[in-house]
Design a protein around this motif. Structure first.
Motif, PDB file in Angstrom:
ATOM      1  N   PRO A 112     -49.234 -66.902   8.464  1.00 48.85           N
ATOM      2  CA  PRO A 112     -49.581 -68.321   8.611  1.00 48.85           C
ATOM      3  C   PRO A 112     -49.548 -68.746  10.079  1.00 48.85           C
ATOM      4  N   ARG A 142     -51.286 -69.062   3.495  1.00 51.67           N
ATOM      5  CA  ARG A 142     -51.493 -70.210   2.599  1.00 51.67           C
ATOM      6  C   ARG A 142     -52.945 -70.196   2.131  1.00 51.67           C
ATOM      7  N   MET A 145     -53.358 -74.924   6.082  1.00 54.38           N
ATOM      8  CA  MET A 145     -53.997 -73.922   5.223  1.00 54.38           C
ATOM      9  C   MET A 145     -54.539 -72.791   6.086  1.00 54.38           C
TER      10      MET A 145
END
Length: 204
Positions: free
Chosen positions: A64, A98, A119
């Motif tokens: 991420p 994500r 995201m």
């Protein structure tokens, strides 16, 4: 899965999901996709195209980062969205990227809120992704991988203009098409949006 310099966390998750041997499609395309060039990949149905897409996205995204979406995967319909997200989550078990799947039957406001919170990977149908992009649901300029699965099927449904529009909005990105057949329309669209794409044709 024995692929050169594969991310160890990804490899661990693949082995746990019985993806131990890389098939011909994965072996042939892994190094090329990893290098960041544009490519059009033709392979028969049920040859592992979706698995190939997902493992390459996890390999490139790695972990991420920040809040902006970095990989966009366009798939045909709601069923494909749900399948891809479920498979991604298994393969992504140790990378913790994500991910969200979006389609026309979902709640667009809910999806936009989830994406704005941070995201890495967005999987969705062309129509829903286009609706979200049109209403400032996410930022295309941060996309590093722009992948279209079953692009030949999408072009039959006349979704060329959507794919073209989304692609033009991504600035520096790797563009990948996966299809069962490299049709003339696939070639024309690749020529419009890709930089010197490599073509892979896997036999039945």
């Amino acid at each position: 899965m024995q692929l050169k310099k594969i991310n160890p966390n990804l490899q661990k998750a693949l082995i746990e999901n019985d993806l131990i041997e890389a098939n011909e499609l994965q072996q042939e395309t892994f190094s090329t996709i990893k290098s960041g060039v544009d490519a059009v990949v033709q392979a028969p149905k049920n040859s592992g195209k979706t698995t190939t897409i997902l493992l390459n996205v996890i390999q490139k995204m790695e972990k991420p980062v920040g809040e902006s979406t970095r990989a966009l995967i366009l798939v045909q319909d709601k069923e494909k969205v749900l399948e891809a997200v479920e498979q991604f989550k298994k393969m992504n078990h140790y990378n913790n990227l994500r991910v969200i799947g979006v389609h026309e039957k979902g709640d667009i406001d809910y999806d936009k809120n989830v994406i704005s919170a941070g995201m890495d990977v967005l999987i969705g149908t062309p129509i829903r992704i286009n609706e979200m992009f049109s209403s400032a649901g996410f930022n295309m300029t941060t996309i590093k991988m722009f992948v279209v699965d079953d692009v030949d099927e999408m072009l039959r449904k006349r979704e060329d203009a959507i794919i073209l529009r989304l692609s033009m909005s991504a600035e520096k990105t790797q563009r990948l098409f996966f299809c069962s057949q490299i049709t003339e329309r696939v070639e024309i669209l690749a020529d419009k949006i890709m930089i010197e794409p490599l073509f892979f044709e896997m036999e039945d």
